[in-house]
Design an enzyme around this catalytic site. Structure first.
Site, PDB file in Angstrom:
ATOM      1  N   SER A 231       8.629  -5.265   1.456  1.00 52.46           N
ATOM      2  CA  SER A 231       7.446  -4.692   0.787  1.00 52.46           C
ATOM      3  C   SER A 231       6.438  -4.244   1.832  1.00 52.46           C
ATOM      4  O   SER A 231       6.400  -4.781   2.944  1.00 52.46           O
ATOM      5  CB  SER A 231       6.783  -5.738  -0.109  1.00 52.46           C
ATOM      6  OG  SER A 231       6.090  -6.687   0.685  1.00 52.46           O
ATOM      7  N   ASP A 232       5.619  -3.247   1.493  1.00 56.09           N
ATOM      8  CA  ASP A 232       4.445  -3.053   2.324  1.00 56.09           C
ATOM      9  C   ASP A 232       3.572  -4.292   2.133  1.00 56.09           C
ATOM     10  O   ASP A 232       3.751  -5.058   1.176  1.00 56.09           O
ATOM     11  CB  ASP A 232       3.703  -1.751   1.979  1.00 56.09           C
ATOM     12  CG  ASP A 232       2.811  -1.306   3.135  1.00 56.09           C
ATOM     13  OD1 ASP A 232       2.510  -2.152   4.017  1.00 56.09           O
ATOM     14  OD2 ASP A 232       2.404  -0.127   3.181  1.00 56.09           O
ATOM     15  N   TRP A 233       2.652  -4.482   3.059  1.00 54.30           N
ATOM     16  CA  TRP A 233       1.905  -5.734   3.101  1.00 54.30           C
ATOM     17  C   TRP A 233       1.033  -5.897   1.848  1.00 54.30           C
ATOM     18  O   TRP A 233       0.148  -5.081   1.604  1.00 54.30           O
ATOM     19  CB  TRP A 233       1.087  -5.794   4.384  1.00 54.30           C
ATOM     20  CG  TRP A 233       1.786  -6.495   5.529  1.00 54.30           C
ATOM     21  CD1 TRP A 233       1.272  -7.482   6.310  1.00 54.30           C
ATOM     22  CD2 TRP A 233       3.125  -6.281   6.014  1.00 54.30           C
ATOM     23  NE1 TRP A 233       2.210  -7.905   7.240  1.00 54.30           N
ATOM     24  CE2 TRP A 233       3.349  -7.194   7.076  1.00 54.30           C
ATOM     25  CE3 TRP A 233       4.184  -5.447   5.654  1.00 54.30           C
ATOM     26  CZ2 TRP A 233       4.552  -7.266   7.775  1.00 54.30           C
ATOM     27  CZ3 TRP A 233       5.383  -5.517   6.350  1.00 54.30           C
ATOM     28  CH2 TRP A 233       5.552  -6.419   7.393  1.00 54.30           C
TER      29      TRP A 233
END
Ligand code: BGC
Length: 712
Positions: A231-233
């Site tokens: 995932s992106d952060w």
């Protein structure tokens, strides 16, 4: 089990021996950067680090980093059009990551530059998916050749920073396939990146982090991707839906409640245990691949990497304008040079945000110009304007380290005084080199630009200098397109230096004085005005939605179709030598399969060695759907000695002639004529040929309903 030697077989055994709790724990990180270890099973963590143009590894204090080579940003590298260069930069990045004990480098970023307003355009390669996909492939192969994983991001349709965590990109199916997914498809299928990072935004209402269609049906089922999706952060909003959709690793992972949510969902039957097993297997496989790369401090040849950073930056410089062969500067015919602009003394190396790198050293343009000008030419400097935004953004430019330092350094003179002093110096100089560009605050993560003009202070300076009797040369430091004021017609030469990293100062000086023959070409159209850009009425959207109303007509596709003249077109870049293109030779080797070979000879007809990027565009003038006039399908950068000729052959396949038909969910090549055009830019087409291909026999004929997308 010896954690250092986890093999594929071991992974299967390891997985079988894990409890459900242990498997679930693998699906989110240990902290901001590391995966969860399972000590009882001998499984260590691996570490992820930004990315993309240099390693950003935190020292342990939030947003304080170890020094690393700051290579040119993606937008600069994009203008090199040089796969071999991207490969070498990737290798160096991989080596630095490996030395630092980082097993996955969070790059490259390959989102399309839909609008010049996107604050993160400096992190992206291009407005064209073939260009971005090809260069990203070379980059990924380079990084991974060092035993470090790459992470292609941000998947997908993350083309703005405004409301990035929630905004829904409303895009039709054909545009998705032909423009926004095509670059990802290319790099995923050609380079097998260890990881793909899902984006923050929603696509047609669904967050990418929980989009089964995107993460499983497209990425895995269609493209055959076997790596891990990260995932992106903080991009995950629904933990259970994300795992069910095909998201393997949530980052960062400091929320332990997460595990409980997944365990409860498995217990209640809301989440099949298979989904957990599959994701855990992928995370394990990633950890397995990363294991051999443990920290090897001191193994990076920092000087060699600085030389590569310089060489790379030199390949990225785009010579936009060169009236009366002003450049290269002829040292023998001048006595004085005025260098003007804050960015000549404190260069813009890169944009701000998670991609920021603390450089190992920085070549200052003013020093490099002084050195390149030699002993017989006097170089004098004036500030000209001040970039006040740098007060808050100390650190990432490599010259200002302590917060507040820039504030204390502020020159007390007023803007008017700065301009007046610059004008006085220019009037007393044979040549005036102005470093202009965008402030760091205009090019950073989490916010978009408000406009595309240069800051008012710089416009005032350039307007005043345009009236002075001097040879005016302007160097731009920017990671995305800017509008050029009326001074543009008066400047003798214009150089797009880009955000070219720690070697950029050296690189531009070599171009200015002719030690390097420029060979960069724009990977992003420069419009005359913001109003001319394709997404002008639909960026950044409203009330949580952004409508991609321009459809497939992004970048040069828009300017070609509307007849709106750009300031500088996609693919444009001048050289100090000249190139001649032969007519095209076209061989249709298998008409049914759409297999076509296109070849031509390019000759260096000038007196200097130089490089030319030959761009091959394909157009389908008559089609059931409205198609771009032409689209880039292949390119090759040739290095030619004076008088040398080289033959280049491009191999086209079915997809290069097809559009995506949403109704039948098929790539469709229609019978008829196609125009092949080889160009030195998207508008400077030097050789053209037409071919006729039959309908693709493998695809049922098109019926009206197909294109309506109305079939279930
Ligand atoms: C960015 C990513 C980056 C990550 C880790 C996110 O905010 O969108 O590109 O890799 O942070 O720093």
């Amino acid at each position: 089990m010896n954690a250092q030697h986890v093999s594929t077989v071991d992974l299967a055994t390891l997985l079988a021996g894990l409890t459900l709790e242990q498997k679930v724990s693998l699906l989110s990180g240990l902290d901001d950067w590391r995966t969860q270890p399972i000590e009882a099973a001998g499984l260590p963590s691996i570490e992820l680090g930004d990315g993309p143009h240099g390693l950003r590894k935190e020292t342990g204090v939030d947003m304080v980093w170890y020094p690393a080579t700051c290579f040119p940003t993606a937008s600069a590298l994009g203008s090199s059009w040089d796969r071999a260069l991207l490969r070498r930069v990737g290798e160096a990045l991989g080596a630095e990551a490996r030395a630092a004990g980082v097993q996955v480098l969070l790059g490259p970023g390959i989102n399309m530059k839909r609008s010049p307003l996107c604050g993160r355009n400096f992190e992206y390669l291009s407005e064209d998916p073939v260009h971005a996909g090809e260069l990203a492939t070379a980059y990924v192969q380079g990084v991974q050749s060092r035993g470090v994983g790459a992470c292609v991001k941000h998947f997908a349709v993350n083309n703005q920073e405004t409301s990035r965590r929630w905004v829904s990109a409303e895009v039709d199916g054909r545009t998705l396939r032909e423009v926004y997914l095509a670059g990802f498809e290319r790099v995923v299928t050609a380079a097998e990146p260890w990881t793909v990072m899902c984006s923050y935004n929603r696509i047609n209402g669904v967050h990418a982090s929980r989009d089964h269609w995107l993460l499983t049906e497209i990425l895995r089922d269609e493209w055959g991707y076997t790596g891990a999706v990260v995932s992106d952060w903080d991009a995950v909003h629904d933990r259970v839906a994300a795992v069910a959709a095909g998201l393997d690793l949530e980052m960062p992972g400091n929320d332990t409640a997460n595990d409980g949510v997944l365990l409860a969902a498995v217990a209640s039957g809301a989440l099949p245990q298979d989904a957990v097993d599959t994701a855990a297997a992928r995370v394990l496989a990633l950890v397995g691949k990363g294991l051999p790369a443990r920290a090897e401090p001191g193994t990076v040849d920092t000087e060699a990497h600085h030389r590569l950073a310089r060489e790379a930056a030199a390949q990225c410089v785009v010579l936009l304008r060169n009236e009366h062969a002003t450049l290269p500067v002829d040292r023998a015919s001048i006595a004085t040079i005025a260098v003007i602009g804050e960015y000549a003394a404190r260069p813009r190396l890169q944009g701000g945000g998670s991609a920021g790198v603390l450089p190992t050293r920085v070549d200052l343009p003013l020093d490099e110009i002084t050195a390149a000008a030699g002993d017989t030419v006097q170089v004098r400097y004036e500030l000209g304007y001040q970039d006040l935004s740098r007060v808050d953004l100390a650190g990432v430019d490599g010259t200002v380290r302590e917060p507040g330092a820039a504030a204390r350094d502020r020159d007390p003179r007023s803007d008017e005084d700065l301009v007046a002093d610059a004008v006085r110096l220019a009037a007393a100089s044979d040549v005036t080199i102005v470093y202009a560009g965008l402030p760091l605050s205009a090019e950073e993560e989490a916010r978009d630009r408000a406009g595309i003009d240069l800051p008012a202070g710089q416009e005032a300076l350039l307007a005043a200098l345009a009236a002075v009797d001097t040879t005016l040369i302007v160097v731009l430091s920017n990671g995305s397109a800017v509008a050029l004021g009326p001074w543009h017609e008066r400047c003798a030469a214009l150089v797009a230096g880009g955000l070219a990293g720690q070697g950029g100062g050296w690189a531009v000086a070599q171009v200015l004085f002719g030690a390097v023959n420029p060979s960069g070409k724009l990977a992003e159209t420069y419009p005359v005005r913001l109003q001319d850009t394709p997404s002008f009425l639909n960026f950044p959207g409203e009330r949580g939605q952004v409508r991609y109303g321009e459809g497939v007509f992004i970048g040069y596709r828009w300017y070609d179709a509307t007849g709106i003249a750009p300031r500088y077109p996609f693919g444009h870049g001048l050289s100090y030598t000249t190139f001649e293109y032969s007519p095209l030779r076209v061989r249709v080797s298998d008409p049914d399969a759409g297999t076509v070979e296109v070849s031509l000879t390019v000759s260096n007809t000038g007196s200097r060695a130089g490089s030319e990027t030959v761009q091959l565009y394909v157009g389908d003038p008559e089609a059931a759907v409205r198609r771009p006039v032409r689209e880039l399908k292949a390119f090759e950068k040739l290095h030619l000695q004076p008088g040398e000729s080289q033959r280049v052959t491009f191999h086209l396949g079915n997809r290069d002639f097809a559009f995506y038909d949403t109704g039948s969910a098929l790539w469709r090549r229609e019978a008829g004529e196609f125009i092949l055009a080889a160009g030195s830019s998207s508008v400077d087409l030097r050789a053209q040929a037409g071919i006729t291909l039959p309908d693709d026999p493998h695809i049922p004929p098109l019926i009206d309903d197909d294109t309506l997308g109305g079939r279930p």
